[in-house]
Design a protein around this motif. Structure first.
Motif, PDB file in Angstrom:
ATOM      1  N   SER A 142       0.807  -1.227   0.000  1.00 59.37           N
ATOM      2  CA  SER A 142       0.000   0.000   0.000  1.00 59.37           C
ATOM      3  C   SER A 142       0.836   1.270   0.000  1.00 59.37           C
ATOM      4  O   SER A 142       0.403   2.293  -0.526  1.00 59.37           O
ATOM      5  N   HIS A 143       2.020   1.202   0.605  1.00 60.84           N
ATOM      6  CA  HIS A 143       2.820   2.411   0.773  1.00 60.84           C
ATOM      7  C   HIS A 143       4.301   2.082   0.652  1.00 60.84           C
ATOM      8  O   HIS A 143       4.714   0.933   0.853  1.00 60.84           O
ATOM      9  N   VAL A 144       5.087   3.111   0.361  1.00 56.88           N
ATOM     10  CA  VAL A 144       6.539   2.989   0.265  1.00 56.88           C
ATOM     11  C   VAL A 144       7.156   3.970   1.251  1.00 56.88           C
ATOM     12  O   VAL A 144       6.756   5.136   1.322  1.00 56.88           O
ATOM     13  N   GLY A 145       8.119   3.496   2.038  1.00 56.85           N
ATOM     14  CA  GLY A 145       8.804   4.347   2.995  1.00 56.85           C
ATOM     15  C   GLY A 145      10.305   4.296   2.784  1.00 56.85           C
ATOM     16  O   GLY A 145      10.808   3.573   1.913  1.00 56.85           O
ATOM     17  N   VAL A 146      11.029   5.050   3.602  1.00 59.17           N
ATOM     18  CA  VAL A 146      12.491   5.091   3.490  1.00 59.17           C
ATOM     19  C   VAL A 146      13.069   5.221   4.895  1.00 59.17           C
ATOM     20  O   VAL A 146      12.503   5.904   5.754  1.00 59.17           O
ATOM     21  N   THR A 147      14.191   4.526   5.139  1.00 61.57           N
ATOM     22  CA  THR A 147      14.785   4.511   6.476  1.00 61.57           C
ATOM     23  C   THR A 147      16.274   4.802   6.400  1.00 61.57           C
ATOM     24  O   THR A 147      16.866   4.801   5.322  1.00 61.57           O
ATOM     25  N   GLY A 148      16.889   5.017   7.573  1.00 61.33           N
ATOM     26  CA  GLY A 148      18.334   5.192   7.576  1.00 61.33           C
ATOM     27  C   GLY A 148      18.907   5.480   8.944  1.00 61.33           C
ATOM     28  O   GLY A 148      18.196   5.829   9.884  1.00 61.33           O
ATOM     29  N   HIS A 149      20.227   5.291   9.045  1.00 58.21           N
ATOM     30  CA  HIS A 149      20.997   5.568  10.246  1.00 58.21           C
ATOM     31  C   HIS A 149      21.946   6.743   9.983  1.00 58.21           C
ATOM     32  O   HIS A 149      22.109   7.184   8.861  1.00 58.21           O
ATOM     33  N   GLY A 150      22.590   7.195  11.044  1.00 56.55           N
ATOM     34  CA  GLY A 150      23.672   8.162  10.905  1.00 56.55           C
ATOM     35  C   GLY A 150      23.221   9.607  10.868  1.00 56.55           C
ATOM     36  O   GLY A 150      22.041   9.921  10.707  1.00 56.55           O
ATOM     37  N   LEU A 151      24.190  10.505  10.999  1.00 58.74           N
ATOM     38  CA  LEU A 151      23.889  11.931  11.070  1.00 58.74           C
ATOM     39  C   LEU A 151      23.612  12.557   9.714  1.00 58.74           C
ATOM     40  O   LEU A 151      23.157  13.699   9.640  1.00 58.74           O
ATOM     41  N   ARG A 152      23.850  11.820   8.640  1.00 59.56           N
ATOM     42  CA  ARG A 152      23.518  12.347   7.306  1.00 59.56           C
ATOM     43  C   ARG A 152      22.097  12.041   6.893  1.00 59.56           C
ATOM     44  O   ARG A 152      21.606  12.574   5.898  1.00 59.56           O
ATOM     45  N   ILE A 153      21.399  11.175   7.640  1.00 63.54           N
ATOM     46  CA  ILE A 153      20.157  10.609   7.121  1.00 63.54           C
ATOM     47  C   ILE A 153      19.012  11.616   7.065  1.00 63.54           C
ATOM     48  O   ILE A 153      18.173  11.554   6.166  1.00 63.54           O
ATOM     49  N   ALA A 154      18.937  12.550   7.990  1.00 61.70           N
ATOM     50  CA  ALA A 154      17.841  13.530   7.926  1.00 61.70           C
ATOM     51  C   ALA A 154      17.939  14.343   6.637  1.00 61.70           C
ATOM     52  O   ALA A 154      16.935  14.588   5.958  1.00 61.70           O
ATOM     53  N   GLY A 155      19.156  14.751   6.285  1.00 62.17           N
ATOM     54  CA  GLY A 155      19.350  15.471   5.033  1.00 62.17           C
ATOM     55  C   GLY A 155      19.035  14.610   3.819  1.00 62.17           C
ATOM     56  O   GLY A 155      18.459  15.091   2.835  1.00 62.17           O
ATOM     57  N   MET A 156      19.406  13.328   3.870  1.00 63.43           N
ATOM     58  CA  MET A 156      19.090  12.432   2.762  1.00 63.43           C
ATOM     59  C   MET A 156      17.597  12.190   2.653  1.00 63.43           C
ATOM     60  O   MET A 156      17.057  12.071   1.546  1.00 63.43           O
ATOM     61  N   HIS A 157      16.902  12.124   3.772  1.00 63.47           N
ATOM     62  CA  HIS A 157      15.444  11.976   3.715  1.00 63.47           C
ATOM     63  C   HIS A 157      14.795  13.194   3.062  1.00 63.47           C
ATOM     64  O   HIS A 157      13.823  13.064   2.307  1.00 63.47           O
ATOM     65  N   LEU A 158      15.325  14.374   3.353  1.00 60.10           N
ATOM     66  CA  LEU A 158      14.807  15.571   2.688  1.00 60.10           C
ATOM     67  C   LEU A 158      14.964  15.437   1.169  1.00 60.10           C
ATOM     68  O   LEU A 158      14.049  15.751   0.401  1.00 60.10           O
ATOM     69  N   ARG A 159      16.112  14.954   0.753  1.00 59.10           N
ATOM     70  CA  ARG A 159      16.363  14.734  -0.667  1.00 59.10           C
ATOM     71  C   ARG A 159      15.405  13.677  -1.230  1.00 59.10           C
ATOM     72  O   ARG A 159      14.848  13.848  -2.328  1.00 59.10           O
ATOM     73  N   SER A 160      15.198  12.598  -0.481  1.00 57.33           N
ATOM     74  CA  SER A 160      14.305  11.543  -0.939  1.00 57.33           C
ATOM     75  C   SER A 160      12.878  12.043  -1.103  1.00 57.33           C
ATOM     76  O   SER A 160      12.188  11.695  -2.069  1.00 57.33           O
ATOM     77  N   LEU A 161      12.433  12.871  -0.165  1.00 55.72           N
ATOM     78  CA  LEU A 161      11.056  13.374  -0.239  1.00 55.72           C
ATOM     79  C   LEU A 161      10.857  14.355  -1.391  1.00 55.72           C
ATOM     80  O   LEU A 161       9.728  14.543  -1.861  1.00 55.72           O
ATOM     81  N   GLN A 162      11.924  14.966  -1.851  1.00 58.78           N
ATOM     82  CA  GLN A 162      11.821  15.820  -3.036  1.00 58.78           C
ATOM     83  C   GLN A 162      11.702  14.992  -4.307  1.00 58.78           C
ATOM     84  O   GLN A 162      11.176  15.458  -5.316  1.00 58.78           O
TER      85      GLN A 162
END
Length: 299
Positions: A142-162
């Motif tokens: 039904s849905h697709v998500g994205v996960t991650g570790h480390g101090l870079r991941i919040a920035g990478m999630h921002l990129r993923s959501l774009q």
């Protein structure tokens, strides 16, 4: 499922009212089936209605199968794929469906999508994101998500959501990690975007004390790759620190011995502890950051 005293909230825009404590089924990965069954009965008794596993969590998906045979409709079921190619992600999805004995998974997440080259492969034509979107269109998920570790991941999630309309993100949040100004800034930007878009925010590592002193992530007596807190009072404050922020969900640790303590902490008053209380716990418990954006950023 049993009634719960755990707080619940809409899981982003998925339409599911999830308990804000999500069962991290990595805890089942190395268990016998008998112990896994007993753990799942506790999960049901506590009223937890959201399960998060992964294809790479040992025997976790297999251990869930008997319980899901009778309780599939009771829970939001999420798993993860570490594959970056479309063919690989599809293959892993099909194996997950078979292992868990289900014909539908509520959410499949791109697991630990933090490295630039892996991000590019996953989002490219023929990549994992495209394959999971196709599986969503087919009704397998039904849905697709994205996960991650480390101090870079919040920035990478921002990129993923774009780049894609992910239903949820997952990242580490605890007091000592957010004491890092750069990470806190990225997390706050991510939380703002997720709020605007109705994206669910899952958190991990709430009760982490730090890396194991011997530097090894596995061994006798180690049921998570990090050293967790062990006493109820600091666990209470660590859990309340996360859940006092109404936007956040908390994924439980892979150390199943801590499950009752986390549930107890989440079942009462969720007023945020003070910064002084959290700093006192850092001192008393020897809490250190799990990640440093350098050599400690990869597990």
């Amino acid at each position: 499922m049993f009634e719960t005293s755990l707080p619940t909230a809409p899981f982003g825009s998925t339409g599911h009212q999830s308990t804000r404590v999500i069962f991290g089924a990595a805890a089942l990965g190395g268990m016998s089936q008998e112990r896994a069954d007993a753990t799942m009965e506790s999960v049901a008794r506590w009223g937890i209605n959201h399960i998060d596993t992964a294809a790479s969590y040992g025997e976790s998906e297999d251990r869930l199968k008997p319980w899901l045979a009778n309780h599939r409709a009771d829970v939001f079921l999420a798993t993860k794929t570490g594959r970056r190619s479309g063919a690989g992600a599809r293959e892993e999805l099909e194996k997950s469906l078979e292992r868990m004995g289900v014909d539908h998974i509520d959410m499949v997440q791109l697991h630990n999508l933090v490295e630039d080259d892996e991000w590019e492969r996953a989002h490219a034509s023929g990549g994992a994101v495209e394959a999971l979107a196709a599986a969503r269109d087919e009704g397998l998920i039904s849905h697709v998500g994205v996960t991650g570790h480390g101090l870079r991941i919040a920035g990478m999630h921002l990129r993923s959501l774009q780049a894609f309309d992910f239903a949820s993100v997952l990242l580490p949040i605890n007091f000592i990690l957010l004491d890092n100004p750069a990470y806190r800034m990225d997390v706050e930007a991510l939380l703002g975007l997720c709020s605007e878009r109705g994206v669910a925010v899952q958190t991990i590592k709430a009760i982490a004390r730090g890396r194991w002193a011997d530097g090894e992530v596995s061994g006798p007596g180690k049921f998570s790759w990090y050293d967790p807190l062990t006493d109820q009072e600091p666990i209470d404050r660590a859990v309340r620190y996360v859940l006092s922020k109404e936007q956040l969900f908390l994924n439980t640790t892979s150390d199943a011995r801590k499950l009752p303590m986390v549930v107890d902490a989440a079942s009462g008053d969720l007023t945020a502890p003070s910064a002084d209380e959290m700093r006192a716990d850092i001192e008393a418990e020897g809490i250190t950051p799990l990640f440093d954006a350098e050599e400690l950023d990869r597990i």
